[in-house]
Scaffold this motif. Structure first.
Motif, short mmCIF file in Angstrom:
data_model
loop_
_atom_site.label_atom_id
_atom_site.label_comp_id
_atom_site.label_asym_id
_atom_site.label_seq_id
_atom_site.Cartn_x
_atom_site.Cartn_y
_atom_site.Cartn_z
N TYR A 124 -11.97 17.76 -2.69
CA TYR A 124 -12.58 16.84 -1.74
C TYR A 124 -11.48 15.92 -1.18
O TYR A 124 -10.29 16.12 -1.43
CB TYR A 124 -13.63 15.97 -2.43
N MET A 125 -11.91 14.89 -0.50
CA MET A 125 -11.00 13.84 -0.04
C MET A 125 -11.78 12.53 -0.03
O MET A 125 -13.00 12.52 -0.11
CB MET A 125 -10.45 14.16 1.35
N TYR A 126 -11.08 11.42 0.01
CA TYR A 126 -11.76 10.12 0.08
C TYR A 126 -11.06 9.23 1.09
O TYR A 126 -9.88 9.42 1.40
CB TYR A 126 -11.84 9.47 -1.30
N HIS A 127 -11.81 8.26 1.60
CA HIS A 127 -11.25 7.36 2.60
C HIS A 127 -12.10 6.11 2.69
O HIS A 127 -13.25 6.07 2.24
CB HIS A 127 -11.16 8.05 3.97
N CYS A 128 -11.54 5.08 3.30
CA CYS A 128 -12.31 3.89 3.64
C CYS A 128 -13.18 4.24 4.84
O CYS A 128 -12.73 4.87 5.80
CB CYS A 128 -11.39 2.73 3.97
N HIS A 129 -14.46 3.80 4.81
CA HIS A 129 -15.39 4.15 5.89
C HIS A 129 -15.69 2.95 6.79
O HIS A 129 -16.53 3.03 7.67
CB HIS A 129 -16.68 4.71 5.31
N VAL A 130 -15.02 1.82 6.57
CA VAL A 130 -15.17 0.66 7.46
C VAL A 130 -14.22 0.85 8.64
O VAL A 130 -13.05 1.20 8.45
CB VAL A 130 -14.85 -0.64 6.72
N GLU A 131 -14.73 0.63 9.87
CA GLU A 131 -13.90 0.88 11.06
C GLU A 131 -13.16 2.20 10.86
O GLU A 131 -11.93 2.28 10.95
CB GLU A 131 -12.91 -0.27 11.27
N ALA A 156 0.84 -1.20 0.00
CA ALA A 156 0.00 0.00 0.00
C ALA A 156 0.87 1.25 0.00
O ALA A 156 2.05 1.21 0.37
CB ALA A 156 -0.91 0.00 1.22
N GLN A 157 0.28 2.36 -0.40
CA GLN A 157 0.98 3.63 -0.37
C GLN A 157 0.20 4.63 0.50
O GLN A 157 -0.98 4.46 0.76
CB GLN A 157 1.13 4.22 -1.77
N HIS A 158 0.92 5.68 0.94
CA HIS A 158 0.28 6.80 1.63
C HIS A 158 0.99 8.08 1.20
O HIS A 158 2.21 8.11 1.13
CB HIS A 158 0.35 6.65 3.15
N ALA A 159 0.24 9.12 0.85
CA ALA A 159 -1.20 9.16 0.81
C ALA A 159 -1.73 8.28 -0.32
O ALA A 159 -0.99 7.87 -1.22
CB ALA A 159 -1.67 10.60 0.61
N GLU A 200 -10.05 3.80 12.75
CA GLU A 200 -8.82 3.03 12.54
C GLU A 200 -8.35 3.12 11.10
O GLU A 200 -7.17 3.42 10.83
CB GLU A 200 -9.06 1.56 12.92
N HIS A 201 -9.22 2.85 10.13
CA HIS A 201 -8.78 2.79 8.74
C HIS A 201 -8.35 4.15 8.22
O HIS A 201 -7.42 4.24 7.40
CB HIS A 201 -9.89 2.21 7.87
N VAL A 202 -9.02 5.23 8.67
CA VAL A 202 -8.58 6.57 8.27
C VAL A 202 -7.20 6.86 8.84
O VAL A 202 -6.29 7.27 8.12
CB VAL A 202 -9.60 7.64 8.72
N HIS A 203 -7.03 6.61 10.13
CA HIS A 203 -5.74 6.93 10.73
C HIS A 203 -4.63 6.03 10.20
O HIS A 203 -3.48 6.48 10.07
CB HIS A 203 -5.79 6.83 12.25
N MET A 204 -4.93 4.81 9.86
CA MET A 204 -3.91 3.89 9.36
C MET A 204 -3.47 4.21 7.93
O MET A 204 -2.51 3.63 7.44
CB MET A 204 -4.42 2.45 9.45
N GLY A 205 -4.20 5.13 7.25
CA GLY A 205 -3.67 5.60 5.98
C GLY A 205 -4.54 5.43 4.76
O GLY A 205 -4.10 5.73 3.64
N MET A 206 -5.78 4.95 4.92
CA MET A 206 -6.64 4.73 3.74
C MET A 206 -7.35 6.03 3.37
O MET A 206 -8.57 6.14 3.38
CB MET A 206 -7.63 3.60 4.01
N THR A 207 -6.54 7.04 3.03
CA THR A 207 -7.05 8.39 2.81
C THR A 207 -6.30 9.04 1.65
O THR A 207 -5.10 8.82 1.46
CB THR A 207 -6.84 9.25 4.07
N GLY A 208 -7.01 9.87 0.89
CA GLY A 208 -6.37 10.58 -0.21
C GLY A 208 -7.21 11.77 -0.67
O GLY A 208 -8.30 12.01 -0.15
N LEU A 209 -6.69 12.50 -1.64
CA LEU A 209 -7.33 13.72 -2.14
C LEU A 209 -7.88 13.47 -3.54
O LEU A 209 -7.25 12.83 -4.37
CB LEU A 209 -6.31 14.86 -2.14
N VAL A 210 -9.07 14.03 -3.78
CA VAL A 210 -9.71 13.97 -5.10
C VAL A 210 -10.32 15.34 -5.36
O VAL A 210 -10.75 16.03 -4.44
CB VAL A 210 -10.79 12.86 -5.15
N PHE A 211 -10.31 15.77 -6.62
CA PHE A 211 -10.97 17.03 -6.94
C PHE A 211 -11.72 16.93 -8.24
O PHE A 211 -11.48 16.02 -9.06
CB PHE A 211 -9.98 18.21 -6.94
#
Length: 452
Positions: free
Chosen positions: A196-203, A115-118, A206-217
């Motif tokens: 905007y931004m996007y992320h995983c919404h399960v748990e 996986a990558q972050h962001a 945890e999932h947001v803080h662990m890195g399943m987040t990014g930017l979209v426009f």
């Protein structure tokens, strides 16, 4: 773009793999209650509309999995940082997304624990009413290599998106989540330009803080109109060129609490009420890594190794899974758009020394009153709360001296601009390099155009 591939189990998708858990049972009970009362209201809920062919290929293909990134190993935070399970050169366990567009099945499956972050930056044109121009993101769940005991599903939630129907929202209690080994395609008709931004919404904590987040426009339909601004590129449909720009750079803010990342790697459970951010990140890196070169960041023309793995930025093997630079490069006199979004858990005060920036939008809403009154304003600092986005434009000042002039963009909160490291900056900070001229046009957002 690649055609929608057959994945893992032929003919099966997230829809065919719904399991009845306690959480799922409660959700179904709630849905039944809603259905039981639905007949008491005769309002018009949905308007029939034309739809595109369900077999239309996805514009982007993302995979959810786990992996490792690099953060400064010193000063150490024993026993949490650096993690003793981390591969050489890396320090911190993450969950994240990867761009697997155009990969073969073997390449795609090989990205587990890479996986990558962001998460991959991407952008979407404003919907023009043609069903064939819907934007589609296919999501597959590769599972967690280090934690096979966690069979978490994943979703893609476009935070702040106002037009989505619940089915494609990505909030798991009201839509579909993607179990390990399955896939799902999200369909979007974006009507509101902006960041905007996007992320995983399960748990999600945890999932947001662990890195399943990014930017979209979303790019406005006004793009291409050179009568209002010479470049024909805009942040919003402004009608007067006031949001026109020559270059654009995405600035995604996130945080790392070392103990929480260590706990997920070591089969422990953190106490989230003890949360503190040990590292404040900009596009998944901390300064001075934020000004290191890009890896592959154009989502629609990805470049990867023969096995599908990311190629590390030149001279920085430790940043292989943090491909996005935050360095801003421009020519004197050019307008530069900065797109900020914050999916950390704290407010940030992003400041530019020596340059005034004009706030032209907030939370994907142009700074205009209902009657069209211009409410944009100039400032050197923007305060961005968790889940907020800002669109700003500045004009690069005249060039002085040889080479390029350097201006600093940083979080004014000292603990977040240096991560408590010795020697000054070391956190949510980057540089703006202004040249007298000669920086070629960008090919995609965050493209330097030069070797800095």
């Amino acid at each position: 773009m690649s055609s929608t591939p057959t994945q893992h189990t032929p003919g099966r998708s997230a829809l065919s793999d719904l399991r009845l858990s306690r959480r799922r049972a409660l959700g179904l009970a709630g849905s039944a209650a809603v259905l039981a009362t639905a007949g008491t209201w005769a309002g018009r809920v949905l308007t029939p509309d034309a739809v595109a062919s369900p077999g239309q290929p996805a514009n982007l293909y993302l995979a959810g999995t786990d992996g490792w990134i690099h953060l400064p190993p010193s000063p150490a935070i024993p026993p949490f940082h650096p993690d003793n399970l981390a591969p050489d050169g890396l320090t911190t366990y993450i969950f994240g997304f990867r761009n697997v567009t155009g990969m073969s099945d073997a390449q795609r499956l090989g990205q587990k624990q890479k996986a990558q972050h962001a998460a991959p930056l991407f952008w979407v044109p404003q919907y023009d009413g043609n069903p064939d121009h819907e934007f589609r993101v296919q999501l597959t769940n590769l599972g967690l290599a280090l934690r096979p005991d966690l069979f978490d599903a994943h979703t893609l939630h476009w935070h702040g998106f106002r037009n989505v129907i619940p089915f494609f929202d990505g909030e798991p209690s009201g839509s579909v989540s993607v179990p390990a080994g399955r896939e799902f395609t999200y369909v979007y008709r974006p009507h509101e330009p902006g960041t905007y931004m996007y992320h995983c919404h399960v748990e999600d904590v945890e999932h947001v803080h662990m890195g399943m987040t990014g930017l979209v426009f979303v790019r406005p339909s006004q793009d291409g109109n050179t009568d209002l601004y010479p470049s024909g590129r805009y942040v919003y449909n402004d009608g007067d060129g006031s949001t026109g720009f020559d270059r654009e750079f995405a600035m995604f803010l996130s945080e790392v609490w070392a103990e929480a990342h260590w706990a997920d790697a070591h089969i422990q459970l953190p106490e989230w009420s003890d949360y503190r951010a040990d590292f404040a990140l900009l596009n998944g890196r901390v300064y001075p890594d934020t000004i290191a070169p890009n890896g592959s960041v154009d989502p629609f023309n990805p470049v990867h190794a023969a096995d599908g793995d990311l190629i590390a930025p030149a001279g920085h093997p430790e940043l292989q899974y943090q491909p996005q630079s935050s360095l801003v490069t421009c020519n004197a006199g050019e307008r530069v758009a900065l797109r900020f979004s914050n999916l950390g858990f704290r407010e940030s005060a992003m400041t530019i020394t020596g340059i005034r920036m004009r706030v032209v939008g907030r939370d994907a809403t142009p700074m205009r009153g209902r009657g069209g009154t211009d409410t944009s304003y100039e400032t050197d600092t923007i305060n961005i709360g968790p889940g907020e986005s800002y669109d700003v434009v500045f004009t690069a000042p005249p060039k002085t001296g040889s080479g390029y002039d350097t201006y600093y963009l940083y979080n004014r909160s000292l603990t977040r601009s240096n991560n408590l490291a010795a020697g000054g900056f070391g956190g949510q900070a980057t540089e703006i390099h202004v040249y007298a001229g000669g920086v070629p046009a960008q090919q995609y957002p965050n493209d330097w155009g030069v070797s800095a």
